[in-house]
Structure formats: structure tokens, C-alpha cells
Write a protein that holds these residues in place. Structure first.
Motif, PDB file in Angstrom:
ATOM      1  N   SER A   1       0.833  -1.201   0.000  1.00 52.48           N
ATOM      2  CA  SER A   1       0.000   0.000   0.000  1.00 52.48           C
ATOM      3  C   SER A   1       0.861   1.242   0.000  1.00 52.48           C
ATOM      4  CB  SER A   1      -0.890   0.019   1.238  1.00 52.48           C
ATOM      5  OG  SER A   1      -1.425   1.314   1.439  1.00 52.48           O
TER       6      SER A   1
ATOM      7  N   LEU B   1      -9.630   1.080  -1.240  1.00 51.75           N
ATOM      8  CA  LEU B   1      -8.396   1.734  -1.645  1.00 51.75           C
ATOM      9  C   LEU B   1      -8.480   2.011  -3.138  1.00 51.75           C
ATOM     10  CD1 LEU B   1      -5.709  -0.408   0.253  1.00 51.75           C
ATOM     11  CD2 LEU B   1      -7.320   1.278   1.143  1.00 51.75           C
TER      12      LEU B   1
ATOM     13  N   VAL C   1      -6.134  -3.565   2.884  1.00 54.93           N
ATOM     14  CA  VAL C   1      -5.834  -4.099   1.552  1.00 54.93           C
ATOM     15  C   VAL C   1      -6.722  -5.313   1.258  1.00 54.93           C
ATOM     16  CG1 VAL C   1      -4.051  -5.229   0.157  1.00 54.93           C
ATOM     17  CG2 VAL C   1      -3.481  -3.206   1.543  1.00 54.93           C
TER      18      VAL C   1
END
Lengths: 390, 390, 390, 390
Positions: free
Chosen positions: C203, C232, C376
Motif C-alpha cells: 500500500s 483503496l 488491503v
């Protein structure tokens, strides 16, 4: 018949007339909206301009009968006084030079008066009008509109109740930037008359906006100015009247003050800021963010009082919940509401209390005239100390 | 005869009626003042309460003839439609559960409608009302009042003109703290009905204030919501409806959004904040400081646009100079002004342009209903993604 | 001999080494200045870059003997452990991918560690390092620098002491705008490595700045995250890692949270904002204005706590008087001061109390890794709920 | 050997000594941290107190060899001048009354000087020191620390480049509230000496903080004061020196100014605000929010310049990215960095440019002394106009 609108519990709306507020004016429409806000008033007569043609045009657009439109203030005062259904009060919203004649005419005819500030040019004129209103037993309101802001009321409550102790020093400013350009050379009416001594009088900046600092401080603190030294400047552009003014003050209780007013401060809109520092605490009020009041007590964090919250004193009027901003019109409307409720009581023969009369009056107007005159006098003497009222 | 007040150039005031706005109401009086603000309207009829006694009381206080006061919306719609001097439009300001019946009744009788938000409970109801208004050729305004703020108009102009590029992500919040206490257990009417599903409907927080985020973003950007996942919570106190809500959104153009609405956020008054981030710039608008708009273009300093200044686009309405705050009432008044000017043109037989119709309409109301329903549905499914309109 | 500089009452400065901080780095120099701030430390060794040439250059510029400059972390850990005057601790300031190897190498050699966040990529790695530090009885600090801000300490004191009641909901954001441009295509080193998965890990946005929200909330409230759903996004420009992230959270005590982190929010510099709403009050902290803390108790005005004032709790460290801003470096320096004072006590054989150990440690680092991994994972599943640590 | 720390590319650290900064002092430690910040300096000698015992104690705590600790400034200047490894410069951080003797002693011995402000009590003293430094070819820095703020540099760049046109009027304030209480009656050392004429000199408030306004305005604008009228007050509590001061100024170019300084303004921490209004624009800088600068050009929105952004001029130093606040220490450190880099060049025999010498010098110190003396003189004459330097 009684028309329904904004609506408090009124049996009848007060009919009123207006001086000024014709084509191109700014403050006249503000007065009309503010007077209508709480549904207490009804505009039925007017002399909106020096030009009768303009008065007719404005009157027609407002739906006013031509019979109630007058060529000048004398004719209007006479005519309205003669009618059984004549106006109960008049709102004088014309430029400064006209205030004295207009107010005198209506007071002499027994008609209550609301007058824009600054009240008049000369101290003697102000004293004469006050005496006249008193002799005729008439209400006389001078429209220092910021006094209608709820947080100003809260500020006054805090200071007058002694919560910040004895006031030691005061800092006030009113900064605008609009006259950084020569707007008077275009046809911007507001700029034209304010920079013209024959209409605005002996001062522009200190008279138009400096006087707001003076009244705001007086309103909150009750302090009387003893003496001051002032520097009035005409800067940046060729003009006949001041556009920037700095004043050091001494109040009768020994406290000190600094005022700064400017119309050439680029980036400032209507930045009226009043800060009062006492022995036990301090308050700060920013008109442009006027729903809030900063309050700090000795050794404590600054508190942000927000209009409409339950922790405020009853002094802070409360139309709508906190976080829904009230602004310029609402401050005017609060003064009109106070004035018209008092006038209703008076007409109904009731005794008016100090609370009823809690709007800026002729004495406030007189203080403003004294302040402006002292500033001009001091500035002529290279910023020497001048006592008020001399 | 035509009464004079706030005053635009009108030949005649539009007469209108009101649903709701009786004793203890909040928004009804706001509508009355806002409708009166520009002198375009005249309140002449009403059904202010479920209690006819209350309606009579309110009507009397507003000076409305008893003949124009009705027991329910059906009787009122019928009666007004039958009068030659019947109301030209109705303002529906009662709690949510009443909107559908009231709006339908007046539309069916050919009377134009202004309705508070959220419009109705069900998508089908909203669609029915929109179809009805269209079939009857009636104006149908849903009162998303913040759309009346001049700086919202400026924001829309900036975003829609492409100045900030393609919108990438949106962050919206509306935070209040007033329901951090169980006000509904005292006789606080606002708290009582909003926390009662039988009156407020399927949602409190996301319906009452979340829908303002939804409309504000939609108004500024024109983005349509594709799907969302929402968590509605009832926290802090035992209640039947949500008081805190979080929503992740995906718009049809692929942009993303986050909304947060809360009524238990102590220290927040009416903190509506909308931030739009694009490929070339960004804007941020804070309702509580709503005379300003923050605009940042790539690699440039943030600019503070201040209402009333000459550098603004014509889109930003301009009642008074910069630095003299306009607030809550003025935003409502701007919507009423837009609506009533359009209605006047319509009555006069003129063709209405898109600019004339620039007020939130039934479609905006429908979008709100879809949004609220999708939020409730998603929340029931543990914040799973739900497509709008399903 | 002992050199004099910033100066606390120390008998000897702690010698330390650094990993990272070579040419073009940003955070390495911040660590050096912060470590030097209170005169507790002396940098005597380093492996500043993957390029030994760069390490030599940086070392020389810092006046470090070439004998103390190493080609890689293993050689450095070995060499320093072998010297009688070897470094007492190491500061790991290199990009993320290097943290695990470096921390492990020094811990294994019995050298205390300060490591930049995010600690490592994998939960197992973090757990391994924590166990290793424990087994070796070593101090292990993870540099969440904002925890060094005095007003964060004050916030923690207020929340943990129960003054705002039970925490109900949390809103956190960290907004930057610097990656609205493709800086990685120029030779901007910060942008290059952060957008490269081989260096930054799984990330970018949620790892680099989202983790600051996570730690700040955790630090202030002590709340543990139970589960979250995260989206995300890589928006605006073609990249391999996220630049915008939205997270809904549920804490173990039932409270809810919303986090938003972005690197493409034009107009935002390092806008870390944390707001904690409880049953009896709320706090709000804005990193960019970090010398202040907003505190509101139910039915009271918002209070602005200003760093350095007497009304603050002892928890708020106090270098300089209020109104003289402390900033980014001072927050780092406070963490270093805390860490090095503890290390001095430890070296002196004294028992360390919880107060001594009041700096972010391996567990804080582990929480961050769990958070990032869960975000994530959730995002891969279209923002489904994911429990932490799974 | 050269120790490694904060670290620029230096071959050797400048050794320096300090006057003042003993137990209970505030500014001495600030100087030490600031001087150490960029790794250019090394404190090796000192006379930290009038009490040699205290000097020994402080010296020991700082790790300074007893051989380099002196009983008074004369002995120290003599001793250091005699050593081959004597200090390269001295930092004078003791209270005001000591500045003249100390500066003179070191300059006479050929040692460069950094001195706290206000420089000295008398104009003649300042002129003598300036002449002495010139005769001896020594660098002489007077620590007006705010001049080290990057946004002050940006402000200077904007004003001096003519972007805001001709400066018309200046408003400056420096408001503190800490002396609203009689701290000098407790053992608060800062309050004790500042309110004592034998240590602080002829003024407290205008000398301590008013002089910061004077320098800040001078630094940004380059305007020279022609004359001023000042009112210094001792208000609220019985004291011998002023705690509140108001000044009207006229600059040599005809521009006007207002300064207000106060130490009894409850709620104010270190509120230094400087506003410069010109014919084409204006700037405003608030020290407490000093990472930002407000810039407004005629007819344009106010722009918020944020330190660290790419749109700033090279004049704005840039340690860390925007949004990571730099504060009080960093401003001092910037001045020290500038001074020591210049000193290094001088020692290396290089020619110093104006850019090298861009730190406040003896002339700046002299201007401050003239300003303070004129204020005191004017105030004695009931705020009459007094020309500077008379």
C-alpha cells in the motif's frame, strides 16, 4: 385587513414611511427587508429621493399609493401628520447631510423616528433633536445595526455583569478595502456620496465606519470617552475626506483604547473587530464571523460562544438554532423588532421599561457625533488630545 | 391593493398557503420569513397543524381570515382550487410523513408546490408526484435550502465549468450535536418527531441531514450516485432511528465519495462541509462559514472567495456587500425568490428557461429518496453495496 | 569528552547509528535533528544508502569516521555490536521494504531500535520483531511522530480520564495533495519509492498516511479495531498503489469510525485531523494547527486549549510558552527524548516504569501492520468487512 | 574530531560561547537548540549567570570543560581571545541590562557577536557597538528571531518587489496576556526581570515585544520611521514599567502606522500580527499561525500562501514539506544558520555578499533602540509626536 407574513403575534402592523432608499441606494432596501422581517411593519409612504420622479418610480415598484409619495421631507411630514391613518414612524435612510432636516421635520410633527447613523454633523443638532423627541415624547432610534447582533448582546451581558473584571484596554478596528479604487469616478453611488463633503459631512471614514467602532465599544462596555487623539488621512487617492483613521482614546474610567478604521485596506470586506480586555477576562467579537464570541477568563482556555446555544444568557436573542448563521439583515431586523415592539406598547398606552427601550437612541447618536467631531478636531491639530464634547 | 414591503419590481404579490408551521414548529416560520423576504408573496391560507384549533390560533396570529384556514390538506386543496382568488402555490413545511399526501392533494388540484425535504418515504411516491406535476404542468420545488447560498452557486459554476478538472473524490459531512441528549423526553418538538419512525419515516439522521449532503454534492457536481454502502447507527441513547451514519459512495462517472452525518457529535452545530477534489483543483465549502468558498488550483495557493466581491461569477447572487454576512434565511429566500419569479412568468404565460427553473425540483427530491432508501437498505445488509434506485 | 549542545542534564550522550537518510532522503535528516534536539544523542555510525558511495558521502558530510560507515545493515549491526564503544541504538529511516531486515539485524545483535513506520509488511514479521526485542530485553520504538505532540498527549489525557464519557464515534482524515501530479516521473525520490510496490509494499496511501490516522486514534483513545471495510483507490493517474482510501471501522467496544486518507486532495498539505465524539464531550485535533486542541463538553462552549498554558494537564509537554509554535521537528524530538531518557535509565540499570516507556512501541507498529493488511484485504473484496489480524 | 549531528555539509563546526542561559532562563536554551539545529555550531564556553556557581552548574550539565567557564563577560572575552581554539562567536542571551557590556567586551576582543534584542538601552551605546564591530571587521547579529520565519521572507519578497504597490498604511500588534497576573511576586524569573527597570531598562512592553513589531515591519517593508506618538501604560497592576503600549507612526515615505503591544491582554499568547496595506495589494502575517501568509491583490480573492509549497519564491526557506509546521525554534535556527554560514565564509576568507549577510544586524538593533527611546520620550510628553533618533 391585516396581511399575513413573517409573523409575530400582532393585532395590527405599524405603518411607516421612508426617507431615502431610491434607485441606486443600498441601505434603504436593507431597512425595508429588516422592518418587514418580523411582520410588524408596513411601508405605506415615502420620499425616496431628491428627485420626485425617482420617488414615484420607487414608490410604484413597492406598490405604494401615489398619494403617499412626497416631494420632500417637509411635505411628507406635514401630510402624514395630517392623515388619520398617517405613518406611525419614519425611517431615515438617506445620506448624512439630510438626517437633521428630516428627523427634525418628523419629530416636530409628532412622528417617531428611526435614523441611520451618523446621526447629524453638529453636536448642537443632535442635542436639539434629542430635546425635541423628549419634548414630544417620541421614540428616537439611531440605527447602529450591529447592536442587534445576538452575540453583541451576549458580549454586553458578560462585560456589564463584571465577568471580565474592570475593563483595562480596548482595541477596535473596522477595515474595508473598497475605496482602494476610485469608484467615485465611475457611477458607484455609495462611493460618490461618501467621498463628497457636501453630502457626507466633515468625515468619510471615521464618520461612516469609525463611528461603528465607537458605538460597538460603548454598547458593550458602557465606557464614556474622555479624550482622544486622532489622525485622519486621505491616502492612496486624491480625495477631500479621510479614508484611513487612527485614534488613541482615554475613557472616563481611565481605561485606554485604540481604534483603527480604513477604507483602503485591500483584502478587508467589513472587518469590524472589537476586543475588550479586563482584569479578569477578555472578549473578542469579529463582525464577519459574528455568530461567535471569543471569551477568555484568566488562566482558562478561550471559549467560543456560538449563537443559539443553551449556555448563552437570555440576552442573546435566538431566532434559529446554532450553526445556521444569522447575518446582516437579521441584526437590522432585531433592532427594528425591538423598536416596533416598544412603539406598539407605547401606542397601546403601556409604560415602557428600560428593557423595552433597549435599542440605540438619540444619546447614542449624540455620542457618535461628539466622537466624529473630536476626531476631526484632533486631526486638524496634528493628532493632539481633544476632549469629547468640546 | 398591493402592500409594500421588501420589494422587487412586482405588479402583484403571489398569494400562497402553508401546510405545517403551527405552534412549536421551527421551519414553518423560516419559510414564511423567506417567502416574504423579497416581497413577492403573501400568505393567505393555511393548514398549520393536525389540530384545527392550533391552525386557527396560528392563522389568527398571522392575520389570516378564518375562511382560509382548513382542517386538513384535502379540504384546503379543494377549497383553494375552488376560489377565484385561491392560492397560487402551497408551501409544505410539516413533518415528513405528511409530505406525500399534501403534495399530491395540491398537485391534483392544479396548485404549484414547494415542499420541504426529504420529499417522501418511497421512491414510487416521489415518481408519482413528479409525474403528476408534469401532467398538470405545475412547478414543483423541493426545499434544499443550501442550494440558495450564493457561494454554492459559485461552487457549482466552478465545478461544472471544468475549472477543477474531472471530479475524482468527494468528502461530505453534516455534523450536529443536539441529539447527544434525550431531548425527545422533554417536550422538544423537533427531537420528538425526528426520532419517531411514524412521523420521520425510515430514517432520522441520514434522512434529515444526510440528504443535505447528498443534494449539495449533486447540486455542485451533477454527479449521479451509482451505488453505496452505508452504516446507520443509533448510538449513545436508546432510539428507534439512526443518529449517526457513514456512507461510501461510487458515482456513475467512477468518482468516489465518503459522507458522514451525525446528530450526536458534541460541539458541532450545523457543520455541513462539502469538499470536491478534481484533477486540476478543489473546492471546499463550510455552511457555517458559508459566505466563503475555498478554491485551490494545482500548484497555486488556496484562494478564499468571499461573497459579494466583484471577482465572483454572475452565478453568485449578491444582495449585500462582502463582509456583511448572509445566512440561513437568505438562502431560503433566494430559493423562494427564484421559484416565485418563475411562477410569475409562468402565470404571465411566458416560456420558462432552464435559468428560470434553477431551483431544486421533484427530481432532486427523488434523488434524495433513492439515496435514503439505499442507505437504509445497505445498512440492513451490514453495509453491503446497494445500487441506487433498486 | 562530552560535547555541549541543546542540553539536558546528561552525563554522557548516547551514541547511535542510522539506516537510511542518504542523499535525497527527507525523513533521515528530520530524525538526526530531532535526535540531537535535546542533546541526548550523538550520531556516530551509519548505513545511509544502498549505495556505499552515497553512505560515504553522507557520512563524511556529517563528520562520521569512515570506520563507522557500513555497506549494509548486517555488516553494520555486526561491526557495531563488536565494538566496545558501539552504538547504543539504531534509527531505521530507510523506505519500508528495508525495515524488517534492518530491525531484525540490530535486535539480533542486541542493539536497541527506533524504526520508522509503517513497521513492516507482514503481521508475522512484526510479531517476530516484537518477540525478538522482548527476548533480548531491548527497547523497540516505532516512530509515530505525532504522538510526540503535546496536544496529542493532552487529548489522550482527556479521553482516557473519561472526561468526554464513552467514545461513540471517531472521524479521522489525513489529506495531502502532492500526488495529484505524477511527481514520480520526475526525479522526486519521495514520490518514486512511495508509488513503487517493491519498496513501499502492498500500500501507498493507507500505509503511509492512513496508518497515522490509525495510530493517532489508537494513541488517544486506546480503542482496538475489531473489523473494517476499506476501499483503496488509485485515482487520477496510472499507478500501481492506492492514492485515496476510505475506511469504515468498528472498534472492539462497539464504537464506530470513519477514516479517509488521500494524496490527491489538491489544496491539502498534511491535513491530519482526528475527532473523537463521546457521550459527554468531544475533542478535535488538527495537526497543521497542532498547538491547539478543541474540547467541547455537553452544553458548554467549545474550548480552545493552547499548548504551553497553565491550565493544561502535566501530560502536555511544555518546551516553550504558549503562542510560540512547536511543530514537526519538536514532535519527533519529544519521542526521541522520551526514548533516550528511558534508554539511559535502562543502561544505568534502573527499572523502567510505564511512564518511562511512554513512546510508540512494537505493539503500536504491529497494530499498524494489521490495519494496513486488513484494509488491503477488504479492498480486494470490494470493501467487505474484514476482521483485524486475520 | 568532528561530531556528527543535524548536519549540513560542514568541514568543521564553529565553536561558540554563551552569555546568560543559566538556571531559570528561557531564551538561553532556545539559542542553544537553534544554534545546534543545523549542526554548524558547538557550544564550548560560557558565562551563564552572574553567579559563578550557577555557571559551573549549567556548564557541567552541558558537558563544558570548567576551563571554559567564566565568572564574568570580561574574563571570558579575555580568556577566549587568548586561546588558539577560542570561540568564534558569542551568543548574548542574558537580560537587557547586560547586553552593552557583554557585546562591547567581545567585540573589543575580536570575537563575533550574536545578541538578543533589544540591543541596548541608549542610542549612543548601539552606535558605539556598531562602530566597534565595523572597526574590528566583525559580524554582529541582533536576534530578531521572527525574521527567520520563511513566510516573513516571502512577505518581504512580495512587498519589496512592488507587488502590493506603494505601502500606504501598516497595522502591527503584539499581544500577550501573561502579565495580567503579578507573576513577578512569585518566583517567575521572566516576569521578575522584565518588570524591573534596573534589568529591563526604560521599558518593558514596548521594549520586549513592541520592538518585535518595529523590526518585523522594518524587515518586510524597509520603511524608516520618521516620527511617532506613543502612550505607554502600566495598567491593571502596580508596576514600574509599561505593560501596554499604543503607537501612531509616520514613516519617512509618508506612510502611516499603528502599533499596539500588550502584556495584559488575557487570551493572547504571543499574538504578533503584521498587516501591510499598499496601493495594489496587502499582506497579513500572524506569527502564531506563521506557516501561512495572507496575500490579497486588488479585486482578487485573498490567497493563503502555505510554507513549503512550490509556488513560493526562493526567498522562503524550506526545511520540510508544507503542512508540517515549523515554529519558534526553526525561526531562530534559520537566523543562526544564516549567521554561521556567513561566518564560515568570512573565516575562510571569502567575500560576503548582501545575501550572505541577510540576518538582522547592528543597524536593526539601533533602529530598535531609537524606536523604544522615542516611544518612552513621547509617552512622557502625553503622547506628543517625537522624531526618531532625537
Amino acid at each position: 385587513m391585516i396581511e399575513a407574513s413573517g409573523g409575530n403575534l400582532l393585532q395590527a402592523k405599524l405603518s411607516y414611511g421612508m426617507i431615502g432608499g431610491g434607485p441606486g441606494s443600498f441601505i434603504g432596501d436593507v431597512h425595508r427587508k429588516a422592518a418587514a422581517f418580523d411582520g410588524n411593519c408596513m411601508l405605506v409612504a415615502g420620499c425616496f429621493s431628491n428627485s420626485y420622479e425617482n420617488t414615484l418610480q420607487t414608490g410604484q415598484s413597492l406598490g405604494i399609493s401615489e398619494a403617499r409619495l412626497s416631494e420632500n421631507v417637509y411635505m411628507m411630514a406635514h401630510a402624514e401628520a395630517a392623515r388619520p391613518d398617517g405613518i406611525k414612524f419614519v425611517s431615515i435612510t438617506s445620506p448624512n447631510y439630510n438626517h437633521y432636516d428630516a428627523a427634525k421635520a418628523f419629530l416636530e410633527h409628532g412622528i417617531h423616528v428611526v435614523c441611520e447613523k451618523p446621526l447629524v454633523f453638529e453636536i448642537a443638532q443632535a442635542e436639539e433633536l434629542i430635546a425635541l423627541a423628549k419634548a414630544k415624547d417620541l421614540l428616537f432610534c439611531v440605527m447602529y445595526s450591529y447592536s442587534g447582533s445576538p452575540m453583541m448582546r451576549e458580549a454586553r451581558e458578560i462585560v456589564r455583569s463584571g465577568k471580565i473584571g474592570t475593563v483595562l484596554t480596548v482595541v477596535g478596528e473596522y477595515a474595508q478595502g473598497w475605496l482602494a479604487q476610485a469608484l467615485e469616478k465611475s457611477d458607484q453611488k455609495q462611493a460618490s456620496w461618501r467621498t463628497d463633503p457636501s453630502i457626507a459631512g466633515i468625515s468619510n471614514c471615521i464618520g461612516d465606519i469609525g463611528s461603528h467602532i465607537e458605538h460597538t465599544v460603548s454598547f458593550i462596555t458602557g465606557l464614556k470617552i474622555k479624550r482622544l487623539c486622532a489622525r485622519l488621512e486621505t491616502i492612496g487617492l486624491d480625495r477631500l475626506l479621510d479614508t484611513n483613521a487612527s485614534v488613541l482614546l482615554e475613557y472616563e474610567n481611565g481605561a485606554s483604547g485604540n481604534y483603527w478604521a480604513s477604507q483602503i485596506a485591500i483584502g478587508c470586506d467589513n472587518r469590524l473587530v472589537v476586543r475588550i480586555y479586563g482584569t479578569k477576562g477578555a472578549i473578542e467579537w469579529y463582525q464577519e464571523d459574528g455568530n461567535y464570541l471569543k471569551v477568555t477568563y484568566l488562566d482558562q482556555p478561550t471559549q467560543i460562544f456560538s449563537r443559539g446555544n443553551g449556555y448563552l444568557s437570555p440576552a442573546a436573542a435566538n431566532r434559529i438554532p446554532s450553526g445556521h448563521p444569522e447575518g446582516y439583515y437579521e441584526a437590522f431586523a432585531n433592532v427594528y423588532n425591538q423598536f416596533t415592539l416598544a412603539l406598539n406598547k407605547k401606542i397601546a398606552g403601556q409604560t415602557l421599561t428600560a428593557a423595552d427601550l433597549d435599542f440605540p437612541d438619540g444619546d447614542a447618536g449624540l455620542d457618535g457625533v461628539k466622537f466624529i467631531n473630536a476626531c476631526v478636531e484632533s486631526s486638524k491639530q496634528d493628532a493632539s488630545w481633544v476632549h469629547l464634547g468640546l
